[in-house]
Design a protein around this motif. Structure first.
Motif, PDB file in Angstrom:
ATOM      1  N   LEU A 130      46.920 -66.312 108.743  1.00 53.17           N
ATOM      2  CA  LEU A 130      48.234 -66.665 109.304  1.00 53.17           C
ATOM      3  C   LEU A 130      48.841 -67.849 108.563  1.00 53.17           C
ATOM      4  N   ASN A 131      48.035 -68.881 108.316  1.00 55.06           N
ATOM      5  CA  ASN A 131      48.545 -70.078 107.642  1.00 55.06           C
ATOM      6  C   ASN A 131      47.428 -70.694 106.809  1.00 55.06           C
ATOM      7  N   SER A 132      47.468 -70.448 105.509  1.00 53.56           N
ATOM      8  CA  SER A 132      46.371 -70.890 104.637  1.00 53.56           C
ATOM      9  C   SER A 132      46.399 -72.402 104.407  1.00 53.56           C
ATOM     10  N   ASP A 133      47.469 -73.084 104.834  1.00 51.40           N
ATOM     11  CA  ASP A 133      47.545 -74.531 104.649  1.00 51.40           C
ATOM     12  C   ASP A 133      46.788 -75.309 105.724  1.00 51.40           C
ATOM     13  N   VAL A 134      46.426 -74.638 106.801  1.00 55.02           N
ATOM     14  CA  VAL A 134      45.711 -75.329 107.880  1.00 55.02           C
ATOM     15  C   VAL A 134      44.225 -75.372 107.540  1.00 55.02           C
ATOM     16  N   GLN A 135      43.643 -76.563 107.612  1.00 52.34           N
ATOM     17  CA  GLN A 135      42.198 -76.699 107.394  1.00 52.34           C
ATOM     18  C   GLN A 135      41.491 -76.377 108.701  1.00 52.34           C
ATOM     19  N   ILE A 136      40.500 -75.504 108.615  1.00 59.10           N
ATOM     20  CA  ILE A 136      39.809 -75.080 109.833  1.00 59.10           C
ATOM     21  C   ILE A 136      38.323 -75.405 109.734  1.00 59.10           C
ATOM     22  N   PHE A 137      37.824 -76.089 110.749  1.00 59.80           N
ATOM     23  CA  PHE A 137      36.410 -76.456 110.792  1.00 59.80           C
ATOM     24  C   PHE A 137      35.739 -75.741 111.956  1.00 59.80           C
ATOM     25  N   PRO A 138      34.993 -74.665 111.666  1.00 56.88           N
ATOM     26  CA  PRO A 138      34.322 -73.939 112.748  1.00 56.88           C
ATOM     27  C   PRO A 138      32.966 -74.563 113.087  1.00 56.88           C
ATOM     28  N   ILE A 139      32.695 -74.675 114.364  1.00 56.16           N
ATOM     29  CA  ILE A 139      31.393 -75.177 114.824  1.00 56.16           C
ATOM     30  C   ILE A 139      30.827 -74.167 115.813  1.00 56.16           C
ATOM     31  N   GLN A 140      29.800 -73.424 115.370  1.00 58.80           N
ATOM     32  CA  GLN A 140      29.243 -72.399 116.249  1.00 58.80           C
ATOM     33  C   GLN A 140      28.088 -72.988 117.035  1.00 58.80           C
ATOM     34  N   LYS A 141      28.432 -73.671 118.122  1.00 57.64           N
ATOM     35  CA  LYS A 141      27.424 -74.404 118.866  1.00 57.64           C
ATOM     36  C   LYS A 141      27.991 -74.765 120.227  1.00 57.64           C
ATOM     37  N   LYS A 142      27.113 -74.835 121.220  1.00 60.34           N
ATOM     38  CA  LYS A 142      27.514 -75.388 122.515  1.00 60.34           C
ATOM     39  C   LYS A 142      27.330 -76.894 122.415  1.00 60.34           C
ATOM     40  N   LEU A 143      28.427 -77.633 122.507  1.00 61.49           N
ATOM     41  CA  LEU A 143      28.372 -79.065 122.262  1.00 61.49           C
ATOM     42  C   LEU A 143      28.158 -79.852 123.549  1.00 61.49           C
ATOM     43  N   GLY A 144      27.293 -80.841 123.468  1.00 67.20           N
ATOM     44  CA  GLY A 144      27.097 -81.761 124.583  1.00 67.20           C
ATOM     45  C   GLY A 144      28.027 -82.952 124.436  1.00 67.20           C
ATOM     46  N   GLU A 145      27.971 -83.842 125.422  1.00 72.77           N
ATOM     47  CA  GLU A 145      28.905 -84.969 125.452  1.00 72.77           C
ATOM     48  C   GLU A 145      28.806 -85.831 124.189  1.00 72.77           C
ATOM     49  N   LYS A 146      27.596 -86.116 123.757  1.00 73.24           N
ATOM     50  CA  LYS A 146      27.410 -86.981 122.580  1.00 73.24           C
ATOM     51  C   LYS A 146      27.989 -86.341 121.321  1.00 73.24           C
ATOM     52  N   SER A 171      37.597 -74.333 127.547  1.00 68.34           N
ATOM     53  CA  SER A 171      36.261 -73.869 127.925  1.00 68.34           C
ATOM     54  C   SER A 171      36.318 -73.166 129.278  1.00 68.34           C
ATOM     55  N   ASP A 172      35.176 -72.675 129.737  1.00 67.53           N
ATOM     56  CA  ASP A 172      35.185 -71.856 130.947  1.00 67.53           C
ATOM     57  C   ASP A 172      34.160 -72.297 131.984  1.00 67.53           C
ATOM     58  N   ASN A 173      33.702 -73.551 131.893  1.00 68.85           N
ATOM     59  CA  ASN A 173      32.735 -73.994 132.905  1.00 68.85           C
ATOM     60  C   ASN A 173      32.872 -75.498 133.128  1.00 68.85           C
ATOM     61  N   PHE A 174      32.475 -75.933 134.343  1.00 73.56           N
ATOM     62  CA  PHE A 174      32.695 -77.325 134.733  1.00 73.56           C
ATOM     63  C   PHE A 174      31.830 -78.300 133.937  1.00 73.56           C
ATOM     64  N   ALA A 175      30.621 -77.900 133.561  1.00 80.00           N
ATOM     65  CA  ALA A 175      29.755 -78.818 132.813  1.00 80.00           C
ATOM     66  C   ALA A 175      30.429 -79.217 131.495  1.00 80.00           C
ATOM     67  N   THR A 176      30.964 -78.230 130.789  1.00 80.62           N
ATOM     68  CA  THR A 176      31.636 -78.516 129.519  1.00 80.62           C
ATOM     69  C   THR A 176      32.923 -79.298 129.754  1.00 80.62           C
ATOM     70  N   ARG A 177      33.676 -78.914 130.778  1.00 79.09           N
ATOM     71  CA  ARG A 177      34.937 -79.622 131.069  1.00 79.09           C
ATOM     72  C   ARG A 177      34.686 -81.102 131.313  1.00 79.09           C
ATOM     73  N   HIS A 178      33.628 -81.398 132.084  1.00 81.15           N
ATOM     74  CA  HIS A 178      33.336 -82.806 132.382  1.00 81.15           C
ATOM     75  C   HIS A 178      32.812 -83.538 131.149  1.00 81.15           C
ATOM     76  N   ALA A 179      32.028 -82.857 130.318  1.00 78.81           N
ATOM     77  CA  ALA A 179      31.540 -83.496 129.084  1.00 78.81           C
ATOM     78  C   ALA A 179      32.726 -83.824 128.168  1.00 78.81           C
ATOM     79  N   ILE A 180      33.671 -82.899 128.054  1.00 74.83           N
ATOM     80  CA  ILE A 180      34.864 -83.129 127.234  1.00 74.83           C
ATOM     81  C   ILE A 180      35.659 -84.300 127.803  1.00 74.83           C
ATOM     82  N   ASN A 181      35.831 -84.306 129.119  1.00 79.79           N
ATOM     83  CA  ASN A 181      36.604 -85.374 129.764  1.00 79.79           C
ATOM     84  C   ASN A 181      35.979 -86.742 129.519  1.00 79.79           C
ATOM     85  N   ARG A 182      34.658 -86.818 129.710  1.00 79.43           N
ATOM     86  CA  ARG A 182      33.997 -88.119 129.515  1.00 79.43           C
ATOM     87  C   ARG A 182      34.184 -88.630 128.089  1.00 79.43           C
ATOM     88  N   ALA A 183      34.058 -87.699 127.122  1.00 79.88           N
ATOM     89  CA  ALA A 183      34.228 -88.091 125.715  1.00 79.88           C
ATOM     90  C   ALA A 183      35.663 -88.547 125.453  1.00 79.88           C
TER      91      ALA A 183
END
Ligand SMILES: [Zn+2]
Length: 216
Positions: free
Chosen positions: A61-77, A93-105
């Motif tokens: 769609l847009n070759s000028d955008v740099q894309i960094f894929p991370i295939q991992k379930k990420l924790g807060e740290k 995301s689709d679950n409260f654990a991830t939502r809260h980890a994102i929020n804290r970060a």
């Protein structure tokens, strides 16, 4: 965060809008049952890592955008370690654990957070502009110890066009935050009832007793 029903349309609009860099994090592979709502993927993407399939679709769609894929379930740290490099976080995301980890970060690193959720015919979008000292955080709205029943699209299903609406709204708020255009949803929660086609907006205030904000 999340390259599913919300992350797909959000990433498409962000790439099409010409954002410089997109970091996509999602541990999952494309499943045939995802295609109803995860519009970055095609039948021949089934079995591929979502973030890799997303990268090739977004680059086409847009070759000028740099894309960094991370295939991992990420924790807060891990989320925290990514944040110094980004201007804005979209919680797709689709679950409260991830939502809260994102929020804290985001609270810790003072990054604006654009939160979206959709289940069945109901959806919500909110912006937590944590660059501002008086802005509420996600936990001010949904406390971490709150008794909210977890319902996920993977088990309950979701009305496909609704995820498109929410993802597009998240991209819209993100572009507004990045450019300073208009007034964002900061301090407000937008609720959408797709069955009745009704929208409501409610104010969200910082909770003086919020355990996450106590660390600010
Ligand atoms: Zn809070």
């Amino acid at each position: 965060m999340g390259a599913g029903g919300l992350g797909c349309p959000a990433a498409l609009y962000l790439a099409a809008s010409g954002v410089g860099r997109l970091t996509l994090a999602d541990p999952d592979k494309v499943d045939l049952t995802n295609l109803q709502r995860q519009i970055l993927y095609r039948t021949d993407s089934v079995g591929a890592a979502k973030v890799e399939a997303a990268r090739s679709a977004l680059s086409a769609l847009n070759s000028d955008v740099q894309i960094f894929p991370i295939q991992k379930k990420l924790g807060e740290k891990e989320i925290q370690s990514l944040l110094p490099e980004v201007d804005i976080v979209l919680d797709c995301s689709d679950n409260f654990a991830t939502r809260h980890a994102i929020n804290r970060a985001c609270v810790k690193l003072k990054k604006p957070l654009v939160s979206g959720a959709a289940i069945r015919f109901d959806a919500q979008v909110a912006v937590f502009d944590l660059r501002k000292a008086d802005a509420p955080c996600y936990a001010c709205l949904y406390p971490e110890d709150g008794e909210i029943e977890e319902v996920q699209c993977s088990t309950m299903g979701v009305f496909a066009p609704l995820t498109g609406v929410v993802g597009a709204l998240q991209a819209m708020e993100a572009v507004k935050l990045l450019t300073g255009a208009g007034t964002t949803l900061s301090g407000k929660l937008l609720l959408l009832d797709a069955k009745q086609s009704e929208w409501r907006t409610v104010r969200v205030k910082r909770d003086p007793d919020c355990a996450v904000c106590a660390a600010r």
